[in-house]
Design an enzyme around this catalytic site. Sequence first.
Site, PDB file in Angstrom:
ATOM      1  N   LYS A 156       0.824  -1.207   0.000  1.00 59.58           N
ATOM      2  CA  LYS A 156       0.000   0.000   0.000  1.00 59.58           C
ATOM      3  C   LYS A 156       0.867   1.271   0.000  1.00 59.58           C
ATOM      4  CE  LYS A 156      -3.970  -2.290   2.195  1.00 59.58           C
ATOM      5  NZ  LYS A 156      -4.992  -2.216   3.281  1.00 59.58           N
TER       6      LYS A 156
ATOM      7  N   TYR B  11     -12.250  -2.443  -3.953  1.00 63.63           N
ATOM      8  CA  TYR B  11     -12.784  -2.638  -2.599  1.00 63.63           C
ATOM      9  C   TYR B  11     -14.315  -2.563  -2.590  1.00 63.63           C
ATOM     10  CZ  TYR B  11      -8.293  -2.668  -0.085  1.00 63.63           C
ATOM     11  OH  TYR B  11      -7.055  -3.002   0.423  1.00 63.63           O
TER      12      TYR B  11
ATOM     13  N   ASN C 115      -2.033   0.337   6.722  1.00 62.09           N
ATOM     14  CA  ASN C 115      -1.583  -0.949   7.267  1.00 62.09           C
ATOM     15  C   ASN C 115      -0.728  -1.753   6.288  1.00 62.09           C
ATOM     16  OD1 ASN C 115      -3.623  -1.825   5.612  1.00 62.09           O
ATOM     17  ND2 ASN C 115      -4.777  -2.889   7.200  1.00 62.09           N
TER      18      ASN C 115
ATOM     19  N   HIS D 111      -2.068  -5.428   1.421  1.00 59.72           N
ATOM     20  CA  HIS D 111      -3.330  -6.140   1.182  1.00 59.72           C
ATOM     21  C   HIS D 111      -2.994  -7.552   0.740  1.00 59.72           C
ATOM     22  CE1 HIS D 111      -7.171  -7.386  -0.531  1.00 59.72           C
ATOM     23  NE2 HIS D 111      -6.457  -7.851  -1.531  1.00 59.72           N
TER      24      HIS D 111
ATOM     25  N   GLU E 186      -9.392 -10.884  -7.820  1.00 55.47           N
ATOM     26  CA  GLU E 186      -8.471  -9.760  -7.630  1.00 55.47           C
ATOM     27  C   GLU E 186      -7.291  -9.829  -8.590  1.00 55.47           C
ATOM     28  OE1 GLU E 186      -9.522  -9.125  -2.893  1.00 55.47           O
ATOM     29  OE2 GLU E 186      -7.500  -9.708  -3.469  1.00 55.47           O
TER      30      GLU E 186
HETATM   31  P1  RTP Z   1      -6.938  -6.032   3.107  1.00 55.00           P
HETATM   32  O1  RTP Z   1      -8.255  -6.394   2.454  1.00 55.00           O
HETATM   33  O2  RTP Z   1      -6.476  -4.639   2.814  1.00 55.00           O
HETATM   34  O3  RTP Z   1      -5.890  -7.088   2.869  1.00 55.00           O
HETATM   35  O4  RTP Z   1      -7.137  -6.066   4.700  1.00 55.00           O
HETATM   36  P2  RTP Z   1      -7.916  -7.129   5.567  1.00 55.00           P
HETATM   37  O5  RTP Z   1      -8.437  -8.245   4.728  1.00 55.00           O
HETATM   38  O6  RTP Z   1      -7.011  -7.487   6.716  1.00 55.00           O
HETATM   39  O7  RTP Z   1      -9.115  -6.248   6.116  1.00 55.00           O
HETATM   40  P3  RTP Z   1     -10.578  -5.984   5.473  1.00 55.00           P
HETATM   41  O8  RTP Z   1     -11.594  -6.332   6.508  1.00 55.00           O
HETATM   42  O9  RTP Z   1     -10.683  -6.634   4.131  1.00 55.00           O
HETATM   43  O10 RTP Z   1     -10.568  -4.391   5.314  1.00 55.00           O
HETATM   44  C1  RTP Z   1      -9.935  -3.771   4.216  1.00 55.00           C
HETATM   45  C2  RTP Z   1      -9.156  -2.589   4.717  1.00 55.00           C
HETATM   46  O11 RTP Z   1     -10.056  -1.612   5.228  1.00 55.00           O
HETATM   47  C3  RTP Z   1      -9.475  -0.971   6.343  1.00 55.00           C
HETATM   48  N1  RTP Z   1     -10.311  -1.136   7.511  1.00 55.00           N
HETATM   49  N2  RTP Z   1     -10.556  -0.184   8.347  1.00 55.00           N
HETATM   50  N3  RTP Z   1     -11.529   1.350  10.534  1.00 55.00           N
HETATM   51  C4  RTP Z   1     -11.862   0.067  10.442  1.00 55.00           C
HETATM   52  O12 RTP Z   1     -12.560  -0.494  11.235  1.00 55.00           O
HETATM   53  C5  RTP Z   1     -11.347  -0.678   9.307  1.00 55.00           C
HETATM   54  N4  RTP Z   1     -11.591  -1.950   9.067  1.00 55.00           N
HETATM   55  C6  RTP Z   1     -10.920  -2.239   7.924  1.00 55.00           C
HETATM   56  C7  RTP Z   1      -8.125  -1.587   6.597  1.00 55.00           C
HETATM   57  O13 RTP Z   1      -7.130  -0.734   6.023  1.00 55.00           O
HETATM   58  C8  RTP Z   1      -8.197  -2.894   5.857  1.00 55.00           C
HETATM   59  O14 RTP Z   1      -6.923  -3.307   5.420  1.00 55.00           O
HETATM   60 MG    MG Z   2      -9.573  -7.917   2.981  1.00 56.01          MG
END
Ligand code: RTP
Ligand code: MG
Length: 141
Positions: free
Chosen positions: A11, A51, A114, A117, A128
């Site tokens: 990212k 997204y 963070n 991804h 994706e």
């Molecule tokens: P990613 O898709 O980016 O690999 O991350 P992830 O699976 O660990 O998390 P996901 O639930 O898919 O969420 C995508 C991205 O959205 C942001 N996020 N912010 N503020 C919040 O509660 C929150 N929850 C998720 C994070 O940057 C996350 O990587």
């Molecule tokens: Mg995710």
Amino acid sequence: MALERTLSIIKPDAVAKNVVGEIYSRFEKAGLKIVACKMKHLSRREAEGFYAVHRERPFFNALVEFMISGPVSIQVLEGEGAILKNRELMGATNPKDAAPGTIRADFADSIDANAVHGSDAAETAAQEIAYFFASTEIFSR
Ligand code: RTP
Ligand code: MG
């Protein structure tokens, strides 16, 4: 375990910190091969499309703004159990919860910024990968 492919994005925060090579090295040391890669500055439309599953979530706008704040490095990783292996290397979504030694524990500043991804399942990995790469851009060995 099956040979899998997964989509990884370094990212904008991690690209700006100049740790792309360090993160690539972690993939390779874990047995994941980089079989496709490109740098890109995502358009708003591209980030929103990528997204789209999160469109109704309260963090969607902040997530899109962050993902278009600078260039990203996008890669396809291939290896045995690549989807779960990459998620393990990444660590928990919130770096405060990420296990020591994971990419997010070492390089991420917040749940928004963070660092990486990674696809979360076989079906999303296929979608994706196709979102960013033509089959002719993937060099499986
Ligand atoms: P990613 O898709 O980016 O690999 O991350 P992830 O699976 O660990 O998390 P996901 O639930 O898919 O969420 C995508 C991205 O959205 C942001 N996020 N912010 N503020 C919040 O509660 C929150 N929850 C998720 C994070 O940057 C996350 O990587
Ligand atoms: Mg995710």
